[in-house]
Design an enzyme around this catalytic site. Structure first.
Site, PDB file in Angstrom:
ATOM      1  N   THR A  13     -13.745 -30.383  34.280  1.00 27.22           N
ATOM      2  CA  THR A  13     -15.007 -30.724  33.870  1.00 27.22           C
ATOM      3  C   THR A  13     -15.743 -31.242  34.925  1.00 27.22           C
ATOM      4  O   THR A  13     -16.879 -30.651  35.767  1.00 27.22           O
ATOM      5  CB  THR A  13     -15.259 -31.590  32.988  1.00 27.22           C
ATOM      6  OG1 THR A  13     -14.696 -30.810  31.562  1.00 27.22           O
ATOM      7  CG2 THR A  13     -16.624 -32.226  32.687  1.00 27.22           C
ATOM      8  N   THR A  88      -9.288 -33.397  32.990  1.00 27.96           N
ATOM      9  CA  THR A  88      -9.291 -34.606  32.091  1.00 27.96           C
ATOM     10  C   THR A  88      -8.666 -34.766  30.819  1.00 27.96           C
ATOM     11  O   THR A  88      -7.143 -35.537  30.502  1.00 27.96           O
ATOM     12  CB  THR A  88     -10.513 -35.637  31.173  1.00 27.96           C
ATOM     13  OG1 THR A  88     -11.374 -34.444  30.613  1.00 27.96           O
ATOM     14  CG2 THR A  88     -10.860 -36.125  32.331  1.00 27.96           C
TER      15      THR A  88
HETATM   16  N1  ASP Z   1     -11.333 -29.183  29.580  1.00 26.92           N
HETATM   17  C1  ASP Z   1     -11.630 -30.025  31.166  1.00 26.92           C
HETATM   18  C2  ASP Z   1     -10.999 -29.773  31.702  1.00 26.92           C
HETATM   19  O1  ASP Z   1      -9.111 -30.544  31.534  1.00 26.92           O
HETATM   20  C3  ASP Z   1     -11.735 -31.676  30.365  1.00 26.92           C
HETATM   21  C4  ASP Z   1     -12.603 -32.324  31.476  1.00 26.92           C
HETATM   22  O2  ASP Z   1     -11.882 -31.883  33.213  1.00 26.92           O
HETATM   23  O3  ASP Z   1     -13.285 -33.716  31.016  1.00 26.92           O
HETATM   24  O4  ASP Z   1     -10.266 -29.093  32.644  1.00 26.92           O
END
Ligand code: ASP
Length: 323
Positions: A13, A88
């Protein structure tokens, strides 16, 4: 004098944007690369982008590639610290893998964001700035791989994603963060008591993670045996207990020399061989199940993958999980 920081972007993200329909996705260009001016006022940056993946797409090959990239810089260039941006969802697994395996003599910080680059209240650039500051600080040495988001500094070993969307999602249950980031400085208030580091050259074994539940039977364990996986991690109940109907399946895994590691599906505390009923911790331990010392399921899986990359010897693997 400005420090030299290796900045590795891997996607997530933090590297995405929201479109007019509200969908969050990667674009042709990583928005973080537009922030050169702000970031270069903090440190001399060497930027690498080995891949640009949402973190559910990350594989063990990607994790090995990151390890090798960090180690290449460790051998070749004068680096004061490294920051990795990462999605994340699986951030804690990559961070813990790097913690267990990378040989580097500079601090390594992993960060991400819960809101993409053009959303109101986007936390990506802020977390990245905090991470560059932490990785540049001399207090960050010898604390293992660190995870920095939302003004907190966590160890890769203890941190976990606890909320689907809140910016304070990263927490270290039971232990808390080991430091904080403020406008004026980086403050560490705790020091990890030990470090583990293992030399590995591949990460090719298959380890699966199974969660225990009320009324569970042995079928998934028989399936794991038939799939010839190399290891199984079980998120067991409470202090490390299993429903009795699972026991024949767990025995079948052990009879096929497939190591079985038990953690708790409770996110505080450690598993121990306390209960002596059928499927209780004492029974599992007598059978040869390995008890892990406080890791969550996904991290115990990473550790078992690392262990199996080094040895098939059950007593050596058991010893690694004592730490
Ligand atoms: N779905 C995303 C990922 O892990 C969530 C994020 O980056 O916060 O790539």
């Amino acid at each position: 004098m400005k420090k030299t920081i290796l900045l590795i972007h891997t996607g997530g993200t933090i590297s995405m944007s929201e479109d007019t329909s509200g969908a969050v996705k990667p674009g042709a260009k990583n928005p973080l690369t537009e922030e050169g001016q702000i970031l270069s006022s903090l440190a001399n940056l060497i930027v690498e982008e080995p891949f640009n993946l949402p973190s559910p797409h990350i594989t063990t090959d990607n994790m090995m590639e990151l390890k090798q990239l960090l180690e290449r810089y460790n051998h070749s260039t004068e680096i004061d610290g490294a920051v990795i941006t990462h999605g994340t969802d699986t951030l804690e697994e990559t961070a813990y893998f790097l913690d267990l395996t990378v040989q580097a003599n500079f601090p390594i910080v992993v960060t991400g964001a819960m809101r993409s680059s053009n959303e109101i209240g986007s936390d990506g650039l802020y977390n990245l700035i905090s991470s560059i500051r932490v990785s540049s600080s001399k207090e960050a040495y010898n604390k293992g791989v660190l995870v920095v988001l939302n003004d907190e500094i966590h160890t890769a070993e203890n941190v976990t994603k606890t909320h689907t969307s809140n910016v304070s999602t990263f927490q270290s249950p039971q232990f808390g963060p080991i430091g904080i980031v403020t406008k004026q400085g980086i403050f560490f208030h705790h020091m990890p008591t030990y470090r583990e580091n293992y030399t590995i050259s591949n990460l090719s074994k298959q380890v699966i993670l199974i969660k225990a539940h009320i009324g569970m039977d042995a079928s998934l364990f028989y399936a794991a045996r038939d799939l010839k996986v190399n290891g199984v991690v079980i998120e067991a109940l409470g202090q490390g207990n299993m429903p009795p109907a699972t026991v024949p399946g767990i025995k079948a895994l052990l009879a096929n020399n497939i190591p079985v590691v038990v953690v708790s599906r409770a996110f505080n505390g450690i598993v121990q061989d306390v209960y002596a009923y059928e499927g209780g911790g004492k029974h599992l331990k007598e059978m040869g199940v390995i008890f892990s010392n406080g890791l969550n399921g996904q991290k115990a899986r990473i550790k078992l993958l690392v262990a199996l990359a080094r040895t098939d010897d059950l007593s050596e693997i058991t010893e690694m999980f004592r730490l």
